[in-house]
Motif scaffolding. Structure first.
Motif, mmCIF file in Angstrom:
data_model
loop_
_atom_site.group_PDB
_atom_site.id
_atom_site.type_symbol
_atom_site.label_atom_id
_atom_site.label_comp_id
_atom_site.label_asym_id
_atom_site.label_seq_id
_atom_site.Cartn_x
_atom_site.Cartn_y
_atom_site.Cartn_z
ATOM 1 N N ARG A 147 -28.418 36.008 -25.303
ATOM 2 C CA ARG A 147 -28.937 36.779 -26.430
ATOM 3 C C ARG A 147 -30.420 37.105 -26.253
ATOM 4 O O ARG A 147 -30.880 38.163 -26.635
ATOM 5 N N VAL A 148 -31.158 36.185 -25.657
ATOM 6 C CA VAL A 148 -32.589 36.404 -25.473
ATOM 7 C C VAL A 148 -32.833 37.540 -24.500
ATOM 8 O O VAL A 148 -33.624 38.436 -24.737
ATOM 9 N N TYR A 149 -32.118 37.515 -23.381
ATOM 10 C CA TYR A 149 -32.345 38.534 -22.359
ATOM 11 C C TYR A 149 -31.641 39.844 -22.685
ATOM 12 O O TYR A 149 -32.082 40.895 -22.288
ATOM 13 N N ASN A 150 -30.506 39.785 -23.384
ATOM 14 C CA ASN A 150 -29.807 40.966 -23.874
ATOM 15 C C ASN A 150 -29.843 42.122 -22.873
ATOM 16 O O ASN A 150 -30.279 43.228 -23.171
ATOM 17 N N ASN A 151 -29.371 41.837 -21.706
ATOM 18 C CA ASN A 151 -29.417 42.804 -20.614
ATOM 19 C C ASN A 151 -28.168 43.667 -20.647
ATOM 20 O O ASN A 151 -27.053 43.166 -20.683
ATOM 21 N N GLU A 152 -28.324 44.987 -20.599
ATOM 22 C CA GLU A 152 -27.179 45.884 -20.668
ATOM 23 C C GLU A 152 -26.388 45.951 -19.368
ATOM 24 O O GLU A 152 -25.309 46.505 -19.307
ATOM 25 N N ASP A 153 -26.935 45.395 -18.288
ATOM 26 C CA ASP A 153 -26.222 45.412 -17.005
ATOM 27 C C ASP A 153 -25.120 44.364 -16.977
ATOM 28 O O ASP A 153 -24.510 44.135 -15.951
ATOM 29 N N ASN A 154 -24.873 43.716 -18.109
ATOM 30 C CA ASN A 154 -23.858 42.675 -18.211
ATOM 31 C C ASN A 154 -24.121 41.572 -17.191
ATOM 32 O O ASN A 154 -23.212 41.051 -16.572
ATOM 33 N N PHE A 155 -25.384 41.238 -17.057
ATOM 34 C CA PHE A 155 -25.828 40.216 -16.120
ATOM 35 C C PHE A 155 -25.269 38.862 -16.549
ATOM 36 O O PHE A 155 -25.386 38.467 -17.686
ATOM 37 N N GLU A 156 -24.636 38.178 -15.606
ATOM 38 C CA GLU A 156 -24.121 36.847 -15.897
ATOM 39 C C GLU A 156 -25.069 35.815 -15.296
ATOM 40 O O GLU A 156 -25.516 35.964 -14.162
ATOM 41 N N ILE A 157 -25.334 34.788 -16.057
ATOM 42 C CA ILE A 157 -26.211 33.739 -15.573
ATOM 43 C C ILE A 157 -25.478 32.960 -14.493
ATOM 44 O O ILE A 157 -24.316 32.577 -14.652
ATOM 45 N N ASN A 158 -26.138 32.728 -13.394
ATOM 46 C CA ASN A 158 -25.574 31.972 -12.295
ATOM 47 C C ASN A 158 -25.395 30.521 -12.745
ATOM 48 O O ASN A 158 -26.355 29.834 -13.036
ATOM 49 N N LYS A 159 -24.159 30.063 -12.782
ATOM 50 C CA LYS A 159 -23.868 28.712 -13.266
ATOM 51 C C LYS A 159 -24.384 27.650 -12.304
ATOM 52 O O LYS A 159 -24.476 26.487 -12.649
ATOM 53 N N ASN A 160 -24.730 28.029 -11.080
ATOM 54 C CA ASN A 160 -25.267 27.069 -10.116
ATOM 55 C C ASN A 160 -26.795 27.014 -10.160
ATOM 56 O O ASN A 160 -27.401 26.258 -9.418
ATOM 57 N N ASN A 161 -27.384 27.831 -11.009
ATOM 58 C CA ASN A 161 -28.819 27.808 -11.184
ATOM 59 C C ASN A 161 -29.207 26.406 -11.664
ATOM 60 O O ASN A 161 -28.629 25.889 -12.610
ATOM 61 N N PRO A 162 -30.176 25.734 -11.005
ATOM 62 C CA PRO A 162 -30.508 24.350 -11.386
ATOM 63 C C PRO A 162 -30.926 24.197 -12.846
ATOM 64 O O PRO A 162 -30.632 23.184 -13.471
ATOM 65 N N PHE A 163 -31.582 25.207 -13.403
ATOM 66 C CA PHE A 163 -31.982 25.121 -14.806
ATOM 67 C C PHE A 163 -30.762 25.217 -15.723
ATOM 68 O O PHE A 163 -30.700 24.567 -16.762
ATOM 69 N N GLU A 164 -29.797 26.019 -15.332
ATOM 70 C CA GLU A 164 -28.579 26.161 -16.135
ATOM 71 C C GLU A 164 -27.756 24.878 -16.048
ATOM 72 O O GLU A 164 -27.173 24.436 -17.028
ATOM 73 N N VAL A 165 -27.719 24.246 -14.873
ATOM 74 C CA VAL A 165 -27.014 22.976 -14.715
ATOM 75 C C VAL A 165 -27.652 21.921 -15.630
ATOM 76 O O VAL A 165 -26.949 21.206 -16.328
ATOM 77 N N LEU A 166 -28.975 21.840 -15.616
ATOM 78 C CA LEU A 166 -29.662 20.892 -16.493
ATOM 79 C C LEU A 166 -29.398 21.182 -17.964
ATOM 80 O O LEU A 166 -29.209 20.276 -18.762
ATOM 81 N N ASN A 167 -29.371 22.466 -18.331
ATOM 82 C CA ASN A 167 -29.137 22.863 -19.711
ATOM 83 C C ASN A 167 -27.737 22.457 -20.169
ATOM 84 O O ASN A 167 -27.527 22.148 -21.340
ATOM 85 N N ASN A 168 -26.774 22.431 -19.255
ATOM 86 C CA ASN A 168 -25.392 22.135 -19.620
ATOM 87 C C ASN A 168 -25.022 20.675 -19.505
ATOM 88 O O ASN A 168 -23.900 20.297 -19.832
ATOM 89 N N ILE A 169 -25.914 19.826 -19.067
ATOM 90 C CA ILE A 169 -25.608 18.395 -18.871
ATOM 91 C C ILE A 169 -25.166 17.732 -20.176
ATOM 92 O O ILE A 169 -24.201 16.983 -20.200
ATOM 93 N N ASN A 170 -25.837 18.011 -21.249
ATOM 94 C CA ASN A 170 -25.536 17.330 -22.527
ATOM 95 C C ASN A 170 -24.487 18.050 -23.343
ATOM 96 O O ASN A 170 -24.207 17.655 -24.462
ATOM 97 N N LYS A 171 -23.892 19.097 -22.841
ATOM 98 C CA LYS A 171 -22.893 19.844 -23.607
ATOM 99 C C LYS A 171 -21.507 19.302 -23.399
ATOM 100 O O LYS A 171 -21.134 18.704 -22.475
#
Length: 171
Positions: A147-171
């Motif tokens: 929602r923050v980036y709201n990119n019209e190119d339908n950009f998907e966040i790379n799930k292997n991105n280390p920051f995304e991995v850290l963000n998902n640890i507690n979920k």
């Protein structure tokens, strides 16, 4: 107890403190604007700095600060406004810089007095800055990056991105 009203950022001589034992820092609109800029705030709605002090001797005093502030900071992710409210009490000891022994300092708040003058305002702003959240987030919760980036190119966040991995640890 009679209060002494002092203009923001005014140097106070130890000899001229008098018997009031209470100082109220007068902060005008322009001062708030300058403080906001210095602390990188969106706005500073309210700021009051009240000080009760006791002189120990001619070169030393203990001050009890009461800081109340509210305003808005930028969210570190979205840069949208995040409200803050601070109500803090703290003590600080002022001592002549010639009497200060750096080898014996412990965890006390100690501030040197130079040329027999104290800037009570400056100490208040430095402490206010230390009480502000260094990483404010909207609602202090997780933020949906899509929602923050709201990119019209339908950009998907790379799930292997280390920051995304850290963000998902507690979920």
């Amino acid at each position: 107890m009679k209060s002494k009203v002092v203009k923001f950022n005014k140097l106070m001589s130890l000899e001229h403190l008098g018997d009031s034992r209470k100082i109220i820092i007068k902060i005008d609109k322009n001062d708030k604007k300058n403080i906001s800029k210095r602390l990188d705030l969106i706005k500073l709605d309210n700021l009051s700095i009240d000080i009760n002090y006791n002189k120990i001797d001619k070169v030393e005093l203990i001050a009890k600060y009461k800081i109340i502030a509210n305003g808005e900071q930028k969210c570190v992710v979205s840069l949208n406004p995040v409200k803050f409210e601070i109500k803090k009490l703290f003590n600080i000891k002022f001592i002549d810089e010639k009497q200060l022994d750096l080898s014996t300092l412990d965890d006390e708040f100690i501030e040197p007095i130079y040329n027999n003058n104290i800037n009570f305002s400056e100490i208040g702003i430095q402490i206010l800055d230390s009480f502000l959240d260094p990483y404010p987030k909207i609602n202090n919760s997780d933020i949906d990056l899509n929602r923050v980036y709201n990119n019209e190119d339908n950009f998907e966040i790379n799930k292997n991105n280390p920051f995304e991995v850290l963000n998902n640890i507690n979920k």
